[in-house]
Design a protein around this motif. Structure first.
Motif, short mmCIF file in Angstrom:
data_model
loop_
_atom_site.label_atom_id
_atom_site.label_comp_id
_atom_site.label_asym_id
_atom_site.label_seq_id
_atom_site.Cartn_x
_atom_site.Cartn_y
_atom_site.Cartn_z
N VAL A 46 0.85 -1.20 0.00
CA VAL A 46 0.00 0.00 0.00
C VAL A 46 0.88 1.24 0.00
N GLU A 47 0.59 2.18 -0.87
CA GLU A 47 1.43 3.37 -0.98
C GLU A 47 1.41 4.19 0.31
N ASN A 48 0.26 4.41 0.86
CA ASN A 48 0.12 5.17 2.11
C ASN A 48 -0.66 4.33 3.11
N PRO A 49 0.02 3.46 3.85
CA PRO A 49 -0.68 2.59 4.81
C PRO A 49 -1.49 3.40 5.81
N PRO A 50 -2.67 2.96 6.16
CA PRO A 50 -3.50 3.67 7.16
C PRO A 50 -2.73 3.84 8.47
N ILE A 51 -3.07 4.89 9.18
CA ILE A 51 -2.36 5.20 10.43
C ILE A 51 -2.52 4.09 11.46
N GLY A 52 -3.64 3.38 11.41
CA GLY A 52 -3.85 2.27 12.33
C GLY A 52 -2.85 1.15 12.11
N TRP A 53 -2.54 0.86 10.84
CA TRP A 53 -1.54 -0.16 10.52
C TRP A 53 -0.17 0.26 11.07
N ARG A 54 0.13 1.54 10.88
CA ARG A 54 1.45 2.04 11.32
C ARG A 54 1.57 2.00 12.84
N ARG A 55 0.47 2.26 13.52
CA ARG A 55 0.50 2.18 14.99
C ARG A 55 0.81 0.75 15.44
N VAL A 56 0.17 -0.21 14.78
CA VAL A 56 0.41 -1.61 15.13
C VAL A 56 1.87 -1.97 14.89
N LEU A 57 2.41 -1.52 13.75
CA LEU A 57 3.81 -1.82 13.44
C LEU A 57 4.75 -1.20 14.47
N ALA A 58 4.48 0.06 14.85
CA ALA A 58 5.33 0.73 15.83
C ALA A 58 5.32 -0.02 17.17
N LEU A 60 4.56 -3.16 17.61
CA LEU A 60 5.20 -4.46 17.42
C LEU A 60 6.72 -4.32 17.43
N CYS A 61 7.23 -3.27 16.82
CA CYS A 61 8.68 -3.02 16.83
C CYS A 61 9.20 -2.81 18.25
N MET A 62 8.41 -2.11 19.06
CA MET A 62 8.80 -1.91 20.46
C MET A 62 8.82 -3.24 21.19
N GLU A 63 7.83 -4.08 20.91
CA GLU A 63 7.75 -5.39 21.56
C GLU A 63 8.94 -6.27 21.17
N LEU A 64 9.41 -6.12 19.93
CA LEU A 64 10.51 -6.95 19.42
C LEU A 64 11.87 -6.28 19.58
N ALA A 70 10.99 1.46 15.33
CA ALA A 70 9.83 2.03 16.03
C ALA A 70 9.89 3.56 15.99
N ILE A 71 11.08 4.11 16.21
CA ILE A 71 11.25 5.56 16.19
C ILE A 71 10.87 6.12 14.82
N GLU A 72 11.34 5.48 13.77
CA GLU A 72 11.04 5.96 12.42
C GLU A 72 9.56 5.89 12.13
N VAL A 73 8.91 4.81 12.56
CA VAL A 73 7.47 4.69 12.31
C VAL A 73 6.70 5.75 13.08
N TYR A 74 7.04 5.92 14.36
CA TYR A 74 6.35 6.93 15.17
C TYR A 74 6.60 8.34 14.62
N LYS A 75 7.79 8.59 14.14
CA LYS A 75 8.11 9.90 13.58
C LYS A 75 7.23 10.22 12.37
#
Length: 278
Positions: A46-58, A60-64, A70-75
């Motif tokens: 997806v060119e512009n993933p929904p913000i909800g997807w990005r929150r989950v990824l951020a 998940l990155c913190m969990e792993l 995580a910093i880049e995603v949150y930024k």
């Protein structure tokens, strides 16, 4: 042409739905490591993933422990108009884990500026971090305003936090006002003890004596130290009879008898000098 574009857009999301569903099932099962790749795959489609997807990824990155990612995603999330308070807090903790205290504080400051720092726990967190980085007075002002606006509960605990911020800033008068507010909510020997010592530092000896006596009435744990405080404050206001009385009480203590005797000797010398000066 417009229909074709919409159809292409729908197909992209349909294809992304398969790895996304896989990621969701793995996340629900607590299999975070395995969920990472399908989630990334879905987002890459997806060119512009929904913000909800990005929150989950951020998250998940913190969990792993993928803190850099995580910093880049949150930024990428926090400048979004749809960003929430939790997004800023997530970025704060990512920077904190990374050991970058300056940027961590900057995130909380940005959240407050954007009007997205509202939860009591996050406001007190901001005040604490700000004070630790040399901004105790600013932190106290923020917390006092938040209490006044009702965003922070008017509890003894929060007034005590405000007291510590003012005390750290060496604003003893404001610190005493804060501890008085705490005592109005919940009077106990610990708060009276803090009030007594702070009042002594502020040269408000009458308040120091009064607060120390109230703490003693409530069975203060370090009673003899409070009696020494009362005695020292009594000397400052030239109430030598009170000073002699409390030091005499401490003479009964094996642990502090020598110190009490030294104070009484000092008091004898002081009163002798005063009698010569009359």
């Amino acid at each position: 042409m417009r229909i074709l574009c919409l159809w292409a857009f729908f197909l992209v999301f349909l294809n992304a739905a398969l790895p996304l569903e896989e990621a969701k099932e793995l996340l629900d099962a607590g299999r975070y490591q395995e969920a990472y790749e399908p989630l990334k795959k879905a987002m890459a489609m997806v060119e512009n993933p929904p913000i909800g997807w990005r929150r989950v990824l951020a998250s998940l990155c913190m969990e792993l422990n993928k803190t850099d990612e995580a910093i880049e995603v949150y930024k990428g999330i926090v400048p979004d108009n749809e960003s929430k308070e939790e997004d800023f807090i997530g970025l704060f903790y990512a920077y904190a884990i990374y050991g970058d205290e300056k940027k961590a504080l900057g995130v909380l400051t940005a959240a407050q500026t954007a009007g997205k720092l509202n939860k009591e726990s996050n406001l007190t967190l901001f005040s604490s971090v700000l004070a630790q980085n040399g901004g105790a007075m600013r932190a106290a002002k923020i917390m006092r305003r938040a209490i006044g606006e009702g965003r922070i509960v008017k509890s003894a605990q929060n007034y005590e936090r405000l007291f510590h911020l003012y005390r750290q800033a060496r604003e003893y008068k404001e610190a005493l006002n804060a501890i008085d507010s705490a005592l109005a909510v919940e009077a106990n020997e610990r708060l009276y003890t803090k009030c007594a010592y702070t009042a002594f530092e502020a040269a408000d000896y009458a308040k120091a004596i009064e607060s120390a006596k109230r703490a003693l009435e409530l069975n203060a744990t370090r009673a003899d130290n409070l009696r020494f405080l009362i005695g020292a404050a009594a000397i400052e206001i030239k109430d030598y009879r009170m000073a002699r009385s409390v030091f005499g009480e401490v003479l009964k203590s094996r642990r502090h008898a020598k110190r009490a005797r030294n104070w009484l000797n000092y008091l004898d010398d002081l009163t002798r000098e005063n009698s010569f000066n009359i």
